[in-house]
Design an enzyme around this catalytic site. Structure first.
Site, PDB file in Angstrom:
ATOM      1  N   ARG A 115       0.863  -1.182   0.000  1.00 44.17           N
ATOM      2  CA  ARG A 115       0.000   0.000   0.000  1.00 44.17           C
ATOM      3  C   ARG A 115       0.896   1.227   0.000  1.00 44.17           C
ATOM      4  NH1 ARG A 115      -5.012  -0.779  -1.852  1.00 44.17           N
ATOM      5  NH2 ARG A 115      -6.178  -2.314  -0.652  1.00 44.17           N
ATOM      6  N   ALA A 171     -11.155  -6.493  -0.622  1.00 47.91           N
ATOM      7  CA  ALA A 171     -12.016  -5.314  -0.706  1.00 47.91           C
ATOM      8  C   ALA A 171     -11.804  -4.633  -2.043  1.00 47.91           C
ATOM      9  CB  ALA A 171     -11.700  -4.342   0.433  1.00 47.91           C
ATOM     10  N   GLU A 189     -15.512  -8.353  -6.583  1.00 41.78           N
ATOM     11  CA  GLU A 189     -14.206  -8.078  -5.977  1.00 41.78           C
ATOM     12  C   GLU A 189     -13.590  -9.328  -5.340  1.00 41.78           C
ATOM     13  OE1 GLU A 189     -12.033  -5.680  -6.043  1.00 41.78           O
ATOM     14  OE2 GLU A 189     -13.216  -4.141  -7.024  1.00 41.78           O
ATOM     15  N   GLU A 234      -9.968 -10.552  -6.681  1.00 39.32           N
ATOM     16  CA  GLU A 234      -8.799 -10.509  -5.797  1.00 39.32           C
ATOM     17  C   GLU A 234      -8.332 -11.878  -5.328  1.00 39.32           C
ATOM     18  OE1 GLU A 234      -8.801  -7.759  -2.569  1.00 39.32           O
ATOM     19  OE2 GLU A 234      -8.772  -6.047  -3.936  1.00 39.32           O
ATOM     20  N   GLU A 239      -2.434  -4.298 -10.099  1.00 39.02           N
ATOM     21  CA  GLU A 239      -2.523  -4.978  -8.805  1.00 39.02           C
ATOM     22  C   GLU A 239      -1.538  -6.135  -8.711  1.00 39.02           C
ATOM     23  OE1 GLU A 239      -6.850  -4.899  -6.849  1.00 39.02           O
ATOM     24  OE2 GLU A 239      -6.821  -5.941  -8.766  1.00 39.02           O
TER      25      GLU A 239
END
Length: 182
Positions: free
Chosen positions: A62, A74, A91, A95, A139
């Site tokens: 992050r 999330a 999601e 993910e 990502e």
């Protein structure tokens, strides 16, 4: 008595891909004041539980924190997406690769009430079926599992830093303890 501020004027000062920022002039106890507000479309977060009561977690770098963070899966609600539950299903699949056979709404939180309109809808996802991740191009997400009791203890002891993760685990423990033997 609580003084309720009222908007007098509003100016958009930033438009971005994920959020906008506006500066509102409001009535205040002693005249007028300014409030800088983040406009956000909302998000979803999922406490995904395997049949062994393991919590599917994601770990990713992050940038704002400057380090990897362990979180429940999330993501943001896309523009035009009206149903947060459908966004949660999407999601979770993107993910983690998992799809859920059962979805339980746990509640919503406002993570930053002083300056953001963001609302995060939190769901428990059970009866999971594994599949392939479908990550966005920008990502990089590692998926890991922790026994519920272990990750809950990490949250309670302050070893997790992500607010939605801590809230989601607390909500799941309180609302699902009998149903899932948590």
């Amino acid at each position: 008595m609580i003084f309720e501020e009222k908007k007098i004027d509003s100016e958009r000062i930033y438009e971005g891909a994920i959020l906008n920022v506006r500066r509102d002039t409001v009535t205040a106890v002693k005249g007028q004041a300014y409030r800088e507000i983040i406009e956000h479309n909302g998000a979803v977060a999922m406490v995904a539980l395997t049949s062994e009561n393991n919590v599917v977690m994601v770990e990713q770098f992050r940038y704002a924190c400057g380090r990897p963070v362990l979180e429940i899966p999330a993501g943001k609600i896309d523009k035009g997406e009206k149903d947060p539950e459908k966004a949660a299903e999407r999601e979770l699949r993107e993910e983690t690769g998992y799809t859920a056979g059962e979805i339980i709404y746990l509640g919503s939180i406002n993570p930053s009430v002083a300056y953001s309109e963001e609302v995060i809808h939190i769901y428990a996802m059970t009866k999971l079926t594994p599949g392939e991740q479908d990550l966005d191009d920008d990502e990089a997400v590692n998926t890991v599992e922790y026994p519920f009791d272990e990750i809950y203890k990490m949250a309670a002891e302050g070893r997790l830093v992500d607010a939605k993760t801590i809230a989601g685990l607390m909500m799941a423990k309180e609302q699902l303890h009998e149903k899932l033997n948590l």
